[in-house]
Design an enzyme around this catalytic site. Structure first.
Site, PDB file in Angstrom:
ATOM      1  N   HIS A 258      -1.497  -3.648 -10.635  1.00 43.60           N
ATOM      2  CA  HIS A 258      -1.764  -2.379  -9.961  1.00 43.60           C
ATOM      3  C   HIS A 258      -0.907  -2.244  -8.706  1.00 43.60           C
ATOM      4  CE1 HIS A 258      -4.422   0.985  -8.571  1.00 43.60           C
ATOM      5  NE2 HIS A 258      -4.040   0.535  -7.382  1.00 43.60           N
ATOM      6  N   GLU A 259      -0.971  -3.252  -7.844  1.00 45.92           N
ATOM      7  CA  GLU A 259      -0.196  -3.193  -6.613  1.00 45.92           C
ATOM      8  C   GLU A 259       1.303  -3.242  -6.907  1.00 45.92           C
ATOM      9  OE1 GLU A 259      -1.590  -2.282  -3.979  1.00 45.92           O
ATOM     10  OE2 GLU A 259      -3.647  -2.596  -4.678  1.00 45.92           O
ATOM     11  N   HIS A 262       2.496   0.263  -7.398  1.00 46.56           N
ATOM     12  CA  HIS A 262       2.753   0.920  -6.116  1.00 46.56           C
ATOM     13  C   HIS A 262       4.101   0.467  -5.548  1.00 46.56           C
ATOM     14  CE1 HIS A 262      -0.930   3.093  -5.358  1.00 46.56           C
ATOM     15  NE2 HIS A 262      -1.696   2.015  -5.494  1.00 46.56           N
ATOM     16  N   GLU A 288      -0.754   6.754  -6.844  1.00 48.65           N
ATOM     17  CA  GLU A 288      -1.768   6.097  -7.674  1.00 48.65           C
ATOM     18  C   GLU A 288      -1.450   6.233  -9.153  1.00 48.65           C
ATOM     19  OE1 GLU A 288      -5.043   3.594  -7.808  1.00 48.65           O
ATOM     20  OE2 GLU A 288      -3.810   4.278  -6.131  1.00 48.65           O
TER      21      GLU A 288
END
Length: 493
Positions: A258-259, A262, A288
């Site tokens: 997830h990170e 980003h 997001e």
């Protein structure tokens, strides 16, 4: 040319931003606990200085004069975005901005203690202060219909609370009905991801996933934080954090992916945009969409596990007893759970709707901070049919309100919707996408995102960008179709 003088001023301001970002990163990763209060004051001072410079009369004059010059498309965007942000933040008194930053840093330290001790009363007075200051800021920013609109616009420019509610209504109905439908399906065995996994090996697996995604380690690093986050310190310095749970492999792996999503966005923004108003993502929701795309659409796909299975078995040999399809189903297990960050794709948006409704009521004085634990539990029962047994599983689980990030939570839901819409268009443009993923070739997907989204930085508002990329404005039907197609397979419906 005035535009060049304007850029020089922005580059100077960004250096203060870099210093503050580095201090904030250290605050959440390596700083000694006792240093929190003094560090908060330093962060507030530096952030306050940068803010004063950004809303100075000099910047305003340079923006006005630059606007009159003959500019290329990028410089026009710098002035357009810079002017909008200047006019918005010029309304906020510098002393208030500084006080908000100091209060938020102190509130974060109190939140961490409250969460560990499972005691909302430790956090309550700090949160009351942050809410009070946030309402003041919203009033300075101004709004037409709803005080919450002023805060929502900080994260998703142009979006109104009334429009958000229209998106939520059909989505809520669909998700609750579909969640009930899944009760009739065949539940996967998710226990295979919940046994003892040594942290060092989890770290190795996370690093393999980041390398596969093409995260540039020469322009970033991975550390540990209580609440995983990604931060851009400056040009070529995009850092991510993750967390580890010795008894749940999903937690670290998917926090990392997830990170990483980003970070790929930040690393893909042109370096010449760095330090300028266009050197960020289009909005928090677009940001997001990138993390959700990599975490869920790619990372939780069968195609991903058909490739990454070998890496998994090399790090954790015990998984050789399972097939890629069994792992795919296990990581897509759906359940009514308490923790947002651990929620599956079907229930996740319900967690966001709950938070949005609470903070919108809080900002508009319909509920008080002292009421939050009770209101939270009531809404959990209404949405998911479960009630947290302790506040650390409920109202204390997220750090966002300590930061004063009211208006941020809807970005998570909107990001899910955007990611599904982008994915549909990506598959049209790259018909062989599934085969590429299955072979561990993520470059076509990353290149598509770089060309269509990352390379634009903040030149366009989210609505404009989505229409440019997909040919239409946000349409939640693509997310609903994606959920049905995927989870009908997982639950054999």
């Amino acid at each position: 040319m005035y535009i060049e003088k304007l850029k020089e001023k922005y580059f100077l301001i960004s250096k203060y931003g870099t210093a503050a970002a580095l201090l904030e990163w250290d605050f959440e990763t390596h700083m000694p606990k006792k240093a929190a209060e003094k560090r908060a004051e330093v962060i507030g001072e530096i952030s306050g200085k940068a803010f004063e410079m950004a809303v100075s009369d000099e910047i305003g004059e340079l923006l006005m004069k630059s606007e009159e010059e003959s500019l290329n498309e990028i410089d026009k965007a710098i002035v357009r975005v810079g002017k909008k942000e200047y006019e918005k933040f010029k309304k906020i008194p510098p002393d208030l901005f500084k006080e908000i930053n100091i209060s938020a840093s102190k509130a974060q330290a109190a939140w961490e203690e409250a969460k560990i001790k499972n005691d909302f009363s430790i956090f309550q007075p700090h949160l009351e202060k942050v809410v009070e200051l946030t309402k003041k800021m919203a009033d300075y920013l101004g709004y037409d219909e709803n005080r919450y609109d002023a805060l929502l616009d900080l994260y998703e420019p142009g979006l109104k609370t009334s429009e958000l509610k229209k998106v939520i209504e059909p989505l809520r109905k669909f998700l609750i009905q579909y969640l009930n439908k899944l009760d009739e399906g065949k539940k996967p065995d998710n226990s295979i991801m919940k046994r003892y996994f040594p942290i060092e090996k989890q770290k190795e697996l996370s690093l393999r996933a980041l390398k596969l995604m093409k995260y540039d380690f020469d322009a970033g690093r991975m550390d540990v934080a209580m609440h995983p986050f990604t931060t851009t310190i400056g040009a070529n310095d995009v850092r991510i954090t993750t967390r580890y749970n010795e008894n749940d492999l999903n937690d670290s792996l998917y926090s990392t992916i997830h990170e990483g999503g980003h970070a790929l966005y930040e690393q893909g923004i042109p370096e010449e945009f760095s330090g300028l108003p266009i050197g960020d993502g289009a909005s928090m929701a677009i940001h997001e969409s990138q993390s959700r795309f990599w975490e869920n659409i790619i990372g939780r796909s069968l195609e991903f596990w058909e490739y990454f299975y070998n890496d998994l078995v090399e790090v954790f040999p015990e998984f050789k007893d399972y097939t890629p399809e069994e792992i795919f189903k296990a990581v897509n297990f759906v359940e009514r759970s308490f923790i947002r960050t651990e929620a599956d794709e079907v229930t996740y948006n319900l967690h966001i709707m709950l938070r949005f409704e609470i903070e919108e009521a809080l900002i508009n004085d319909r509920i008080k901070v002292e009421d939050l634990p009770e209101v939270w539990n009531e809404k959990m029962k209404d949405y998911l049919g479960i009630v947290p047994g302790k506040d650390s599983e409920g109202v204390l689980q997220d750090v966002h309100w300590a930061h004063g990030s009211f208006g941020y939570f809807p970005s998570y839901m909107l990001g899910n919707l955007y990611s599904a819409q982008f994915y549909k268009k990506m598959r049209e443009d790259i018909p062989e996408l599934d085969d590429k993923i299955k072979k561990g070739d993520f470059e076509p997907a990353l290149n598509w995102l770089r060309e269509k989204i990352h390379s634009k930085g903040k030149m366009y508002e989210p609505g404009e960008l989505v229409k440019m990329v997909t040919g239409e404005l946000l349409n939640p039907k693509y997310f609903m179709e994606y959920i049905e197609n995927k989870f009908n397979k997982v639950y054999e419906l």
